[in-house]
Design a protein around this motif. Structure first.
Motif, PDB file in Angstrom:
ATOM      1  N   MET A   1      39.484  32.429  17.649  1.00 45.94           N
ATOM      2  CA  MET A   1      40.261  33.632  17.747  1.00 45.94           C
ATOM      3  C   MET A   1      41.565  33.441  16.961  1.00 45.94           C
ATOM      4  O   MET A   1      42.199  32.409  17.064  1.00 45.94           O
ATOM      5  CB  MET A   1      40.590  33.937  19.203  1.00 45.94           C
ATOM      6  CG  MET A   1      40.669  35.402  19.411  1.00 45.94           C
ATOM      7  SD  MET A   1      41.250  36.020  20.996  1.00 45.94           S
ATOM      8  CE  MET A   1      40.490  35.128  22.253  1.00 45.94           C
ATOM      9  N   ARG A   2      41.938  34.409  16.154  1.00 48.47           N
ATOM     10  CA  ARG A   2      43.161  34.334  15.354  1.00 48.47           C
ATOM     11  C   ARG A   2      44.361  34.794  16.168  1.00 48.47           C
ATOM     12  O   ARG A   2      44.262  35.712  16.972  1.00 48.47           O
ATOM     13  CB  ARG A   2      43.025  35.228  14.126  1.00 48.47           C
ATOM     14  CG  ARG A   2      42.143  34.637  13.076  1.00 48.47           C
ATOM     15  CD  ARG A   2      42.027  35.534  11.886  1.00 48.47           C
ATOM     16  NE  ARG A   2      43.294  36.198  11.556  1.00 48.47           N
ATOM     17  CZ  ARG A   2      43.659  36.530  10.353  1.00 48.47           C
ATOM     18  NH1 ARG A   2      42.862  36.291   9.344  1.00 48.47           N
ATOM     19  NH2 ARG A   2      44.803  37.142  10.122  1.00 48.47           N
ATOM     20  N   LYS A   3      45.482  34.134  15.909  1.00 51.64           N
ATOM     21  CA  LYS A   3      46.730  34.541  16.550  1.00 51.64           C
ATOM     22  C   LYS A   3      47.289  35.750  15.826  1.00 51.64           C
ATOM     23  O   LYS A   3      47.266  35.808  14.601  1.00 51.64           O
ATOM     24  CB  LYS A   3      47.761  33.413  16.463  1.00 51.64           C
ATOM     25  CG  LYS A   3      47.910  32.615  17.684  1.00 51.64           C
ATOM     26  CD  LYS A   3      49.077  31.679  17.509  1.00 51.64           C
ATOM     27  CE  LYS A   3      49.511  31.130  18.821  1.00 51.64           C
ATOM     28  NZ  LYS A   3      50.607  30.198  18.698  1.00 51.64           N
ATOM     29  N   ARG A   4      47.780  36.686  16.588  1.00 51.56           N
ATOM     30  CA  ARG A   4      48.406  37.852  15.981  1.00 51.56           C
ATOM     31  C   ARG A   4      49.860  37.535  15.665  1.00 51.56           C
ATOM     32  O   ARG A   4      50.510  36.772  16.372  1.00 51.56           O
ATOM     33  CB  ARG A   4      48.352  39.047  16.927  1.00 51.56           C
ATOM     34  CG  ARG A   4      46.949  39.567  17.115  1.00 51.56           C
ATOM     35  CD  ARG A   4      46.925  40.879  17.834  1.00 51.56           C
ATOM     36  NE  ARG A   4      47.642  40.795  19.110  1.00 51.56           N
ATOM     37  CZ  ARG A   4      48.034  41.835  19.814  1.00 51.56           C
ATOM     38  NH1 ARG A   4      47.789  43.042  19.391  1.00 51.56           N
ATOM     39  NH2 ARG A   4      48.661  41.675  20.959  1.00 51.56           N
ATOM     40  N   GLU A   5      50.364  38.153  14.607  1.00 51.64           N
ATOM     41  CA  GLU A   5      51.772  37.995  14.259  1.00 51.64           C
ATOM     42  C   GLU A   5      52.635  38.728  15.265  1.00 51.64           C
ATOM     43  O   GLU A   5      52.259  39.783  15.761  1.00 51.64           O
ATOM     44  CB  GLU A   5      52.047  38.567  12.861  1.00 51.64           C
ATOM     45  CG  GLU A   5      51.744  37.610  11.760  1.00 51.64           C
ATOM     46  CD  GLU A   5      52.256  38.140  10.427  1.00 51.64           C
ATOM     47  OE1 GLU A   5      53.401  38.654  10.374  1.00 51.64           O
ATOM     48  OE2 GLU A   5      51.502  38.035   9.467  1.00 51.64           O
TER      49      GLU A   5
END
Length: 97
Positions: A1-5
């Motif tokens: 899962m990618r981290k959101r900015e």
């Protein structure tokens, strides 16, 4: 899962304004109370005064550490005893700093 900015809100590292204001308010209150501390303590009964002072001592004096005695069943030679005393004194000095 990618981290959101991060978007919106405070920038990273920016202090919370409410926390800073609260901290300053508490520092002001404590400063005023410290100025009145001697007068306040003198109004207390002796037992209450001793109790109050004993609660304040940990904030003034460093906490002492217990020193355990080990190897009580063994006898040390004089040179071994002197060496051990020197070691313990050096350890005690290092704990003071």
């Amino acid at each position: 899962m990618r981290k959101r900015e991060k978007t919106g809100g405070r920038s990273k590292g920016t202090p919370n304004k409410t926390t800073a204001e609260t901290k300053q308010l508490l520092q002001n209150v404590v400063s005023k109370q410290i100025e009145m501390l001697e007068t306040t303590l003198n109004k207390l009964e002796p037992v209450d005064r001793v109790n109050a002072l004993s609660k304040l001592l940990p904030y003034i004096l460093p906490k002492q550490q217990d020193i355990a005695i080990t190897n009580t069943n063994e006898f040390l030679s004089e040179s071994e005893r002197d060496r051990r005393i020197k070691e313990l004194l050096e350890k005690a000095k290092s704990l003071e700093t």
